[in-house]
Design a protein around this motif. Structure first.
Motif, PDB file in Angstrom:
ATOM      1  N   ASP A  87       0.838  -1.200   0.000  1.00 11.53           N
ATOM      2  CA  ASP A  87       0.000   0.000   0.000  1.00 11.53           C
ATOM      3  C   ASP A  87       0.872   1.248   0.000  1.00 11.53           C
ATOM      4  O   ASP A  87       0.980   1.958   1.002  1.00 11.53           O
ATOM      5  N   SER A  88       1.474   1.540  -1.142  1.00  7.31           N
ATOM      6  CA  SER A  88       2.395   2.676  -1.232  1.00  7.31           C
ATOM      7  C   SER A  88       1.680   4.018  -1.105  1.00  7.31           C
ATOM      8  O   SER A  88       2.282   5.012  -0.694  1.00  7.31           O
ATOM      9  N   GLU A  89       0.392   4.053  -1.424  1.00  2.86           N
ATOM     10  CA  GLU A  89      -0.345   5.312  -1.353  1.00  2.86           C
ATOM     11  C   GLU A  89      -0.480   5.820   0.070  1.00  2.86           C
ATOM     12  O   GLU A  89      -0.615   7.026   0.297  1.00  2.86           O
ATOM     13  N   ASN A  90      -0.459   4.913   1.031  1.00  2.00           N
ATOM     14  CA  ASN A  90      -0.592   5.323   2.433  1.00  2.00           C
ATOM     15  C   ASN A  90       0.730   5.296   3.194  1.00  2.00           C
ATOM     16  O   ASN A  90       0.803   5.747   4.332  1.00  2.00           O
ATOM     17  N   ASP A  91       1.769   4.757   2.565  1.00  2.00           N
ATOM     18  CA  ASP A  91       3.094   4.729   3.199  1.00  2.00           C
ATOM     19  C   ASP A  91       3.871   5.947   2.711  1.00  2.00           C
ATOM     20  O   ASP A  91       4.822   5.841   1.939  1.00  2.00           O
ATOM     21  N   THR A  92       3.462   7.108   3.195  1.00  2.00           N
ATOM     22  CA  THR A  92       3.943   8.371   2.617  1.00  2.00           C
ATOM     23  C   THR A  92       4.807   9.199   3.556  1.00  2.00           C
ATOM     24  O   THR A  92       5.108  10.354   3.256  1.00  2.00           O
ATOM     25  N   LYS A 140      -3.173   7.144   9.289  1.00  2.00           N
ATOM     26  CA  LYS A 140      -3.696   7.611   8.001  1.00  2.00           C
ATOM     27  C   LYS A 140      -4.832   6.725   7.498  1.00  2.00           C
ATOM     28  O   LYS A 140      -5.834   7.211   6.970  1.00  2.00           O
ATOM     29  N   THR A 141      -4.678   5.412   7.665  1.00  2.00           N
ATOM     30  CA  THR A 141      -5.721   4.490   7.211  1.00  2.00           C
ATOM     31  C   THR A 141      -6.836   4.342   8.243  1.00  2.00           C
ATOM     32  O   THR A 141      -7.948   3.968   7.903  1.00  2.00           O
TER      33      THR A 141
END
Length: 214
Positions: A87-92, A140-141
């Motif tokens: 889940d790269s979109e949330n690992d920011t 974030k999630t």
């Protein structure tokens, strides 16, 4: 060596095995911060360079090698084998916010201005904040899988047990490592809220959920 050190090492090892087992069984690394795992791999790499220069004991050597292998296998599974589930979109979380101050502090506050000592100090400082990308991802999630919370619990327990280990060593050996102790306290503080949620929710069979950031 004392019971707190041994239990701390076992808790740390259990945390890593739980994470690896979770990824391998589910064939998925969703909810796991690859950035935190990269930081932990960097922590072990810079800390255990003395494997090539200093033999302490078989136990010490085996544990170091196992931690290194677990760390790099985890990173490989996240960014290699199961990268499509990452889940790269949330690992920011931006790693430079951690690496830049940690590198600077390592040069400013250390016991000896030598390459190995600076790298060891860097590993101690970095470990204290390496979990932040994972905690940021959860916030974030808004939630985390139960197995991921178990991983985080045992990782935090390892640090708390090491604090007890240092207290015991101070009492019995008059040994005090200021850099390690202060960094360990900082790291444990980051887990405090999580420990509360783990006890009040996860241990009661509820899914850990957090308020979504505004």
């Amino acid at each position: 060596m004392n019971v707190f050190r041994i239990l701390g090492d076992l808790s740390h090892l259990l945390a890593m095995i739980l994470l690896l087992g979770k990824i391998w069984r589910s064939k998925c690394c969703a909810g796991i911060s690859g950035k935190s795992q990269i930081l932990f791999a960097l922590v072990f790499t810079t800390r255990y360079l003395d494997l090539f220069t200093n033999f302490i004991s078989i136990y010490n050597t085996v544990m170091k090698v196992v931690f290194l292998l677990c760390a790099y296998v985890t990173v490989y599974m996240i960014y290699g084998t199961f990268r499509k589930t990452f889940d790269s979109e949330n690992d920011t979380f931006r790693l430079e916010f951690l690496l830049v101050p940690v590198i600077g502090l390592s040069f400013l506050e250390n016991y000896s201005f030598t390459p190995l000592e600076i790298l060891w100090t860097f590993s101690i400082y970095l470990e204290s904040v390496a979990i932040l990308p994972q905690l940021f991802m959860i916030s974030k999630t808004g939630e985390a899988e139960t197995i991921t919370t178990h991983y985080l619990f045992f990782l935090g327990l390892y640090r708390a047990l090491y604090l007890a280990n240092w207290i015991r060593r101070y009492q019995t050996e008059n040994f005090y490592d200021q850099i390690a102790v202060v960094s360990g306290v900082v790291q444990t503080i980051f887990y405090c809220d999580f420990f509360y949620l783990y006890v009040t929710k996860v241990l009661k069979g509820k899914k850990l959920s957090l308020p979504m950031p505004i």
